[in-house]
Design a protein around this motif. Sequence first.
Motif: not given
Length: 333
Positions: A15-20
């Motif tokens: 959610e906060k790190c969509p790249g993951q």
Amino acid sequence: MGNKIAIVNSSSFGEKCPGQLERLKTLGEVERFTFHIDIPGKELAEKLHGFNIIISSVTPFFTREFFEHKDETWIISRHGIGYNNIDIKAATEKGTIVTVVSALVERDAVAENAVTNLLAVVRKTVSAATAAKEGRWVERAQFVGRQITDKTVGIIGLGNIGSRVGEIFKYGFNARLLAYDPYQTIEQLEQKGAEAVALEELLIQSDIISLNAYVDQKSYHLLSDREFALMKKGVYITNTARGELWEQDAVLRALESGKIAGLATDVLEGEPVDNTHPFFKYDNVLVTPHTSAYTMECLRGMGEKVVSDVERVIQKEQPDNVVNTELFRGNLS
């Protein structure tokens, strides 16, 4: 068999790190699931049929019944540092690798929140802020709190996170630091700046108590009526470890008697709970919804770990922080 990745009850992942999340999608089919904490093992196995990779939060419980009915599962990667919700023996028998996030990833975030929540209770921050927002400025004399400086702080569990909590209190507030940890020697506790004491002595002397132990057969309901009776009247308690460390009804009795002046907890036994939980009726109790690890830095580190787990398992390499190390690659050969 294609890679099918289930993200289970972990609303924060991606959610906060969509790249993951995008990295995961390059590795296989990804689907999110939200299950009730008490979903039966067989039903959980049926719902996750075909998913050979699972990223899990603190719930649901992956019981022996789950593993007995689940098809091939390479790994359960915990999006966190604990694995109380996974039957490790059953997972090992099934050939499922279980991994956790390194405790160092959560150390600062959880320790800082233990102190943050405690400060909010001691200084009546939430009540005072609410009064100001509602135009009740003239009531400010009602919000007289206490200072932490020079108080005696007892840490139950001076491990990775507990030792950081101790550092903050000792060096930030000039606190006298007591520690009870049966899994460390007196020398180890003293090296971390604490006085090593028995649990009873910690309870008797502490103005503030921080719970930072993990739950096992010895620590389950470690604090009950006998232990609360030993504490100073007007003690403050902060808990960012597990709600199972105390017996809830005993906590309620200690609140009613005034033994506990203030309580801050990020964890509850049987969580998640609704707004009927008895703790919510007390103005001197602050409950947060298990968000101690919710900093951008910590979530980024946790997410990187589980994505790395998935990448390594697919490449038939050993992930870091494997709980059942004897299974390395055994279920992938």
